[in-house]
Design a protein around this motif. Sequence first.
Motif, PDB file in Angstrom:
ATOM      1  N   ARG A 173       2.765   5.959  -2.128  1.00 11.26           N
ATOM      2  CA  ARG A 173       3.274   7.297  -2.430  1.00 11.26           C
ATOM      3  C   ARG A 173       4.282   7.756  -1.380  1.00 11.26           C
ATOM      4  N   LYS A 174       4.023   7.433  -0.124  1.00 11.22           N
ATOM      5  CA  LYS A 174       4.922   7.823   0.958  1.00 11.22           C
ATOM      6  C   LYS A 174       6.327   7.248   0.739  1.00 11.22           C
ATOM      7  N   ASP A 181       7.961   9.112  -2.218  1.00 10.61           N
ATOM      8  CA  ASP A 181       8.423  10.431  -1.804  1.00 10.61           C
ATOM      9  C   ASP A 181       9.696  10.334  -0.969  1.00 10.61           C
ATOM     10  N   ASN A 187      12.721   9.615  -3.188  1.00  9.56           N
ATOM     11  CA  ASN A 187      13.093  10.691  -4.100  1.00  9.56           C
ATOM     12  C   ASN A 187      13.590  11.953  -3.405  1.00  9.56           C
ATOM     13  N   ASN A 188      13.836  11.866  -2.100  1.00  5.88           N
ATOM     14  CA  ASN A 188      14.333  13.022  -1.358  1.00  5.88           C
ATOM     15  C   ASN A 188      15.361  12.540  -0.340  1.00  5.88           C
TER      16      ASN A 188
END
Length: 113
Positions: A8-9, A12, A15-16
């Motif tokens: 997940r890290k 994330d 996506n940023n």
Amino acid sequence: MRISFKQRKLRDLANNDRVMKRALGALRARKLRLRLTQLEVATTLEDVRHLAGRYHALTGDRKGQWSCDLDHPYRLILSPSELPIPVNGDGQFMWSEIRSVVVIEIVDYHNEG
């Protein structure tokens, strides 16, 4: 091509752009964004095989994973979502049959212990 992320890290981060740039630096973040865009617009892994970034299948302990260049010596490591990984009669990976990948990590694997 469909892209998912092992962690997940990492998802994330990818996506940023602001977080990516802060964590990786401007050059590596720019290269990562380019590689992810190349993968997103591709239909299969074959579509990126000969693009800048030197996409290639790994061997040895990393057999079944693919790598592409970010900024030297860092690489983006991928693995096909298709299991088993499609192979032809000679046991060679069929890049044209791989339609989704999992982003495993960003690493300098040449310096792994």
